[in-house]
Design a protein around this motif. Structure first.
Motif, PDB file in Angstrom:
ATOM      1  N   ILE A  97       0.806  -1.210   0.000  1.00 44.31           N
ATOM      2  CA  ILE A  97       0.000   0.000   0.000  1.00 44.31           C
ATOM      3  C   ILE A  97       0.844   1.268   0.000  1.00 44.31           C
ATOM      4  CG2 ILE A  97      -0.224   0.049   2.523  1.00 44.31           C
ATOM      5  CD1 ILE A  97      -3.105   1.023   2.101  1.00 44.31           C
ATOM      6  N   ARG A  98       2.078   1.206   0.558  1.00 43.36           N
ATOM      7  CA  ARG A  98       2.958   2.381   0.592  1.00 43.36           C
ATOM      8  C   ARG A  98       4.289   2.130  -0.091  1.00 43.36           C
ATOM      9  NH1 ARG A  98      -0.965   5.902   1.550  1.00 43.36           N
ATOM     10  NH2 ARG A  98      -2.092   5.409   3.469  1.00 43.36           N
ATOM     11  N   GLY A  99       4.411   1.033  -0.816  1.00 41.87           N
ATOM     12  CA  GLY A  99       5.667   0.780  -1.500  1.00 41.87           C
ATOM     13  C   GLY A  99       6.148  -0.637  -1.285  1.00 41.87           C
ATOM     14  N   PRO A 100       7.470  -0.868  -1.408  1.00 40.75           N
ATOM     15  CA  PRO A 100       8.011  -2.227  -1.289  1.00 40.75           C
ATOM     16  C   PRO A 100       7.605  -2.897   0.021  1.00 40.75           C
ATOM     17  CG  PRO A 100       9.685  -0.723  -2.090  1.00 40.75           C
ATOM     18  CD  PRO A 100       8.521   0.126  -1.671  1.00 40.75           C
ATOM     19  N   SER A 101       7.113  -4.118  -0.086  1.00 43.18           N
ATOM     20  CA  SER A 101       6.638  -4.861   1.081  1.00 43.18           C
ATOM     21  C   SER A 101       7.031  -6.313   0.959  1.00 43.18           C
ATOM     22  CB  SER A 101       5.113  -4.753   1.212  1.00 43.18           C
ATOM     23  OG  SER A 101       4.695  -3.432   1.417  1.00 43.18           O
ATOM     24  N   GLY A 102       7.073  -6.983   2.105  1.00 41.61           N
ATOM     25  CA  GLY A 102       7.212  -8.431   2.143  1.00 41.61           C
ATOM     26  C   GLY A 102       5.853  -9.041   2.402  1.00 41.61           C
ATOM     27  N   GLU A 103       5.464 -10.010   1.586  1.00 39.13           N
ATOM     28  CA  GLU A 103       4.123 -10.596   1.680  1.00 39.13           C
ATOM     29  C   GLU A 103       4.195 -12.034   2.150  1.00 39.13           C
ATOM     30  OE1 GLU A 103       0.896  -9.776  -1.312  1.00 39.13           O
ATOM     31  OE2 GLU A 103       1.235 -11.911  -1.751  1.00 39.13           O
ATOM     32  N   ILE A 104       3.361 -12.359   3.117  1.00 38.27           N
ATOM     33  CA  ILE A 104       3.241 -13.724   3.611  1.00 38.27           C
ATOM     34  C   ILE A 104       1.778 -14.115   3.632  1.00 38.27           C
ATOM     35  CG2 ILE A 104       5.321 -13.612   5.048  1.00 38.27           C
ATOM     36  CD1 ILE A 104       3.391 -13.226   7.469  1.00 38.27           C
ATOM     37  N   SER A 105       1.513 -15.412   3.579  1.00 37.96           N
ATOM     38  CA  SER A 105       0.145 -15.926   3.706  1.00 37.96           C
ATOM     39  C   SER A 105       0.153 -17.065   4.708  1.00 37.96           C
ATOM     40  CB  SER A 105      -0.392 -16.411   2.363  1.00 37.96           C
ATOM     41  OG  SER A 105      -0.561 -15.336   1.462  1.00 37.96           O
ATOM     42  N   ILE A 106      -0.769 -17.041   5.661  1.00 32.14           N
ATOM     43  CA  ILE A 106      -0.829 -18.078   6.699  1.00 32.14           C
ATOM     44  C   ILE A 106      -2.273 -18.445   6.995  1.00 32.14           C
ATOM     45  CG2 ILE A 106       1.351 -17.541   7.873  1.00 32.14           C
ATOM     46  CD1 ILE A 106      -0.288 -15.859   9.857  1.00 32.14           C
ATOM     47  N   PRO A 107      -2.533 -19.708   7.310  1.00 27.18           N
ATOM     48  CA  PRO A 107      -3.858 -20.085   7.807  1.00 27.18           C
ATOM     49  C   PRO A 107      -3.981 -19.672   9.271  1.00 27.18           C
ATOM     50  CG  PRO A 107      -2.427 -21.991   7.775  1.00 27.18           C
ATOM     51  CD  PRO A 107      -1.640 -20.859   7.176  1.00 27.18           C
ATOM     52  N   LEU A 108      -5.173 -19.282   9.670  1.00 28.85           N
ATOM     53  CA  LEU A 108      -5.428 -18.961  11.078  1.00 28.85           C
ATOM     54  C   LEU A 108      -5.887 -20.243  11.760  1.00 28.85           C
ATOM     55  CD1 LEU A 108      -7.207 -15.503  10.752  1.00 28.85           C
ATOM     56  CD2 LEU A 108      -4.763 -16.019  11.025  1.00 28.85           C
ATOM     57  N   GLN A 109      -5.054 -20.756  12.683  1.00 25.03           N
ATOM     58  CA  GLN A 109      -5.282 -22.093  13.226  1.00 25.03           C
ATOM     59  C   GLN A 109      -5.801 -22.095  14.661  1.00 25.03           C
ATOM     60  OE1 GLN A 109      -1.272 -23.433  12.223  1.00 25.03           O
ATOM     61  NE2 GLN A 109      -2.127 -24.648  10.533  1.00 25.03           N
ATOM     62  N   SER A 110      -5.956 -20.930  15.245  1.00 28.14           N
ATOM     63  CA  SER A 110      -6.607 -20.803  16.544  1.00 28.14           C
ATOM     64  C   SER A 110      -7.021 -19.340  16.680  1.00 28.14           C
ATOM     65  CB  SER A 110      -5.668 -21.219  17.687  1.00 28.14           C
ATOM     66  OG  SER A 110      -4.657 -20.247  17.906  1.00 28.14           O
ATOM     67  N   PHE A 111      -7.557 -18.986  17.834  1.00 31.90           N
ATOM     68  CA  PHE A 111      -7.952 -17.597  18.047  1.00 31.90           C
ATOM     69  C   PHE A 111      -6.758 -16.638  17.989  1.00 31.90           C
ATOM     70  CE2 PHE A 111     -11.530 -19.688  20.388  1.00 31.90           C
ATOM     71  CZ  PHE A 111     -12.545 -19.186  19.598  1.00 31.90           C
ATOM     72  N   TRP A 112      -5.570 -17.154  18.265  1.00 30.30           N
ATOM     73  CA  TRP A 112      -4.388 -16.293  18.405  1.00 30.30           C
ATOM     74  C   TRP A 112      -3.275 -16.848  17.525  1.00 30.30           C
ATOM     75  CZ3 TRP A 112      -1.186 -16.101  23.578  1.00 30.30           C
ATOM     76  CH2 TRP A 112      -0.220 -15.088  23.501  1.00 30.30           C
ATOM     77  N   THR A 113      -2.827 -16.030  16.588  1.00 25.73           N
ATOM     78  CA  THR A 113      -1.686 -16.375  15.750  1.00 25.73           C
ATOM     79  C   THR A 113      -0.627 -15.292  15.913  1.00 25.73           C
ATOM     80  OG1 THR A 113      -3.112 -17.461  14.134  1.00 25.73           O
ATOM     81  CG2 THR A 113      -0.892 -16.880  13.418  1.00 25.73           C
ATOM     82  N   LEU A 114       0.588 -15.716  16.150  1.00 28.33           N
ATOM     83  CA  LEU A 114       1.701 -14.794  16.356  1.00 28.33           C
ATOM     84  C   LEU A 114       2.619 -14.854  15.143  1.00 28.33           C
ATOM     85  CD1 LEU A 114       3.120 -12.880  18.395  1.00 28.33           C
ATOM     86  CD2 LEU A 114       4.225 -14.893  19.376  1.00 28.33           C
ATOM     87  N   VAL A 115       2.948 -13.693  14.606  1.00 26.60           N
ATOM     88  CA  VAL A 115       3.876 -13.573  13.477  1.00 26.60           C
ATOM     89  C   VAL A 115       4.938 -12.562  13.867  1.00 26.60           C
ATOM     90  CG1 VAL A 115       4.144 -12.891  11.059  1.00 26.60           C
ATOM     91  CG2 VAL A 115       2.066 -14.090  11.791  1.00 26.60           C
ATOM     92  N   TRP A 116       6.184 -12.883  13.610  1.00 26.15           N
ATOM     93  CA  TRP A 116       7.229 -11.880  13.862  1.00 26.15           C
ATOM     94  C   TRP A 116       8.273 -11.921  12.758  1.00 26.15           C
ATOM     95  CZ3 TRP A 116       6.765 -16.416  16.436  1.00 26.15           C
ATOM     96  CH2 TRP A 116       7.882 -17.231  16.571  1.00 26.15           C
ATOM     97  N   ALA A 117       8.800 -10.734  12.486  1.00 29.70           N
ATOM     98  CA  ALA A 117       9.825 -10.566  11.458  1.00 29.70           C
ATOM     99  C   ALA A 117      11.090 -10.041  12.119  1.00 29.70           C
ATOM    100  CB  ALA A 117       9.345  -9.586  10.390  1.00 29.70           C
ATOM    101  N   GLU A 118      12.166 -10.812  11.984  1.00 31.93           N
ATOM    102  CA  GLU A 118      13.470 -10.371  12.487  1.00 31.93           C
ATOM    103  C   GLU A 118      14.138  -9.560  11.386  1.00 31.93           C
ATOM    104  OE1 GLU A 118      15.381 -14.003  13.624  1.00 31.93           O
ATOM    105  OE2 GLU A 118      14.183 -14.230  15.444  1.00 31.93           O
ATOM    106  N   LEU A 119      14.413  -8.288  11.683  1.00 33.95           N
ATOM    107  CA  LEU A 119      14.894  -7.363  10.660  1.00 33.95           C
ATOM    108  C   LEU A 119      16.409  -7.451  10.480  1.00 33.95           C
ATOM    109  CD1 LEU A 119      12.721  -4.282  11.663  1.00 33.95           C
ATOM    110  CD2 LEU A 119      12.234  -6.065   9.971  1.00 33.95           C
TER     111      LEU A 119
END
Length: 578
Positions: A556-578
């Motif tokens: 939406i604002r320029g270069p991005s990293g795109e991921i796709s994940i299934p939601l497997q419970s009420f809480w899904t944690l995603v983190w990106a190490e820069l």
């Protein structure tokens, strides 16, 4: 030995310090026969998806006659390089066992490594008959990783904690609510907690006394403008905590008795949320918020570990700076929805202290023991909301119990299947504690991740859906995906809470069980092309972290990293190490 082998284990202390050289574990194996069997164990110690240590050992196990359960302690030595930078970390512990016949079982727990938070539990049964259950109750508190435990309604009277010899028989007495208490059971529970490095806090309402005491000391009471005593349920009368009033000195004397005589580590300083302004015996106005500040700080000079109850969040803007273990917020109407929990968490983040919600899971109050699915879903979402905002909950204790209301004695005992799921959420919050409680993390949900000027995007895909959806909210609205996003210079942390099937977002009401069949595509601003992305969820694969492939795209604002994940419970944690 049959194929019904089961494994359960937990740390015997709630957290590790930098000086600890080992992790003490309690291990329980069920389905074991009476003949000695050489069993092989493997423990994987994980930090954010990176394996740190994998010790192996073998031991002979055999059950005693009439039992199939073996329970034993085992200590895992830690190498000095387990955390060479001395950082705060959460460790996931994954244990597997295999018997000589090839039967196997797995289990998971976690432990804090220097993370500064307070995980609060409760005990409330102290009769003589409760003594045999103290060990199982403390086991449950350890499984919930409690660092502090409140002893609720343990004392003789609110103005006299320890009775005189003629008021007690064989260590037993009856409190003001008619509950039987054995002081020996209280002492045994404190001692047991101390062997597990857990702090025991004595419940002590700051301004409660019996009617009899008030009638004998009217100058110590608080009154309305008509000079009528102020009370709670006609049993607990509100006393004047003002500096200089004899009640404050009496209260401090009771606190000192609890700590000296019974070896409590501190006081749970309870309030009722009212009155906020009252009158003393002479008719002078008393502003309670001001008096609470000096009450807390003056007592804290005794180096006691204390927690003060801010009912409904009042007056936490003042008491949050006081000398105490944490900022404790008892949550009531009008703070009824997930967005209100978010508001409370963010409002107190600046104080740099652990934050605890006393948010009672009302959905479990009168639950049908055969179907607790809506109560379970509600509590999972409550826990995820608190943890994703860097807070903890006073929720669990007393032999597998969960709080449903402020009178802790009337708690609900969790059935084993619900207890297992909720423990998964607690374990998950400890395992990934540095992503949830890291002091350098800043909430960027409303500035970066949602709204008109967002730089992240979230696109929802439902099985059989006609087109992708963007039902995203920044504060937990019904029928939406709720991302809670934090960032520091090292990483981006995205907590994805799934409210897509929920038509109400009141945190203490039943919720629809998780259905699945939903995935989400997330676009993250590309701050680094060396970015490594991981995901984990408490109810999938024992909460293990998995790396994610990402592709570069135009967001939406320029270069991005795109991921796709299934939601497997009420809480899904995603983190990106820069």
């Amino acid at each position: 030995m049959g194929n019904n082998l089961q494994l359960h284990f937990w740390p015997l202390i709630p957290r590790l310090s930098s000086d600890d050289k080992s992790i003490p574990l309690m291990i329980e194996v069920s389905g074991i026969g009476s003949s000695p069997d050489l069993c092989s164990f493997v423990l994987c110690i994980d930090r954010l998806g990176h394996e740190l240590l994998t010790p192996h050992w073998k031991t002979y196990l055999s059950a005693s006659e009439g039992s199939t359960i073996v329970r034993f302690e085992h200590s895992i030595a830690l190498p000095s390089q387990i955390n060479p930078e001395g950082q705060q970390a959460g460790l996931g512990l994954f244990l597997s066992v295999i018997t000589s016949e090839g039967h196997s079982a797995q289990a998971k727990t976690a432990i804090d490594l220097g993370i500064h938070t307070v995980r609060y539990g409760f005990l409330c049964n102290f009769a003589s008959r409760d003594l045999p259950t103290r060990e199982s109750s403390v086991d449950f508190l350890l499984q919930q990783h409690c660092t502090h435990v409140q002893f609720y309604d343990w004392s003789y009277r609110p103005h006299k904690y320890i009775p005189e010899d003629d008021e007690i028989e064989g260590g037993c007495f009856t409190d003001l609510m008619g509950k039987s208490i054995d002081i020996n059971t209280v002492q045994a529970a404190i001692s047991l907690l101390h062997t597990r490095a857990i702090h025991a806090l004595a419940y002590g309402a700051v301004y409660a006394a019996s009617q009899e005491y008030l009638e004998g000391h009217p100058e110590q009471g608080l009154y309305d403008i008509n000079q009528r005593p102020i009370d709670l349920i006609r049993r607990f009368f509100i006393m004047n905590v003002t500096a200089g009033n004899p009640w404050r000195n009496r209260l401090y004397a009771q606190y000192a008795d609890a700590i000296k005589a019974l070896r409590f580590d501190g006081i749970h300083m309870d309030t009722y949320g009212y009155p906020k302004i009252a009158f003393d015996y002479a008719g002078k106005r008393v502003y309670l918020e001001k008096e609470f500040v000096s009450l807390i700080d003056d007592w804290a000079k005794n180096t006691s570990r204390n927690i003060f109850n801010n009912v409904g969040g009042w007056p936490s803007d003042l008491t949050a700076t006081c000398s105490q273990e944490a900022i404790y917020l008892e949550v009531w109407d009008p703070h009824t929805e997930y967005r209100h929990l978010r508001q409370l968490a963010l409002a107190h983040q600046r104080f740099k202290k652990p934050r605890i919600f006393a948010a009672y899971s009302l959905s479990y109050k009168e639950v049908d023991t055969q179907d607790s699915s809506r109560a379970l879903a509600s509590t999972c979402l409550l826990m995820a909301t608190a943890y994703a905002h860097g807070a903890t909950l006073l929720l669990f204790g007393e032999d597998g119990g969960i709080l449903t209301q402020p009178y802790y004695v009337d708690h609900t005992i969790l059935k084993p299947s619900d207890r297992r799921v909720l423990t998964q959420y607690t374990d998950f919050s400890v395992h990934y504690g540095e992503l949830l409680y890291g002091s350098s993390l800043v909430d960027i949900t409303e500035s970066f991740a949602t709204g008109e000027n967002r730089e992240f995007s979230f696109c929802i895909h439902e099985e059989g859906g006609k087109a992708p959806m963007t039902r995203v909210s920044c504060d937990g609205q019904p029928n939406t995906l709720w991302p809670i996003v934090h960032m520091d210079k090292k990483r981006i942390v995205i907590n994805v809470l799934n409210l897509l099937d929920q038509d109400n977002v009141r945190w203490n009401e039943g919720k629809n069980p998780f259905k699945g069949g939903v995935s989400v595509t997330i676009q993250i601003p590309l701050y680094s092309r060396a970015m490594n992305v991981f995901t984990a969820s408490p109810e999938m694969d024992d909460g293990k972290a998995h790396p994610l492939e990402w592709k570069e795209t135009t967001g939406i604002r320029g270069p991005s990293g795109e991921i796709s994940i299934p939601l497997q419970s009420f809480w899904t944690l995603v983190w990106a190490e820069l």
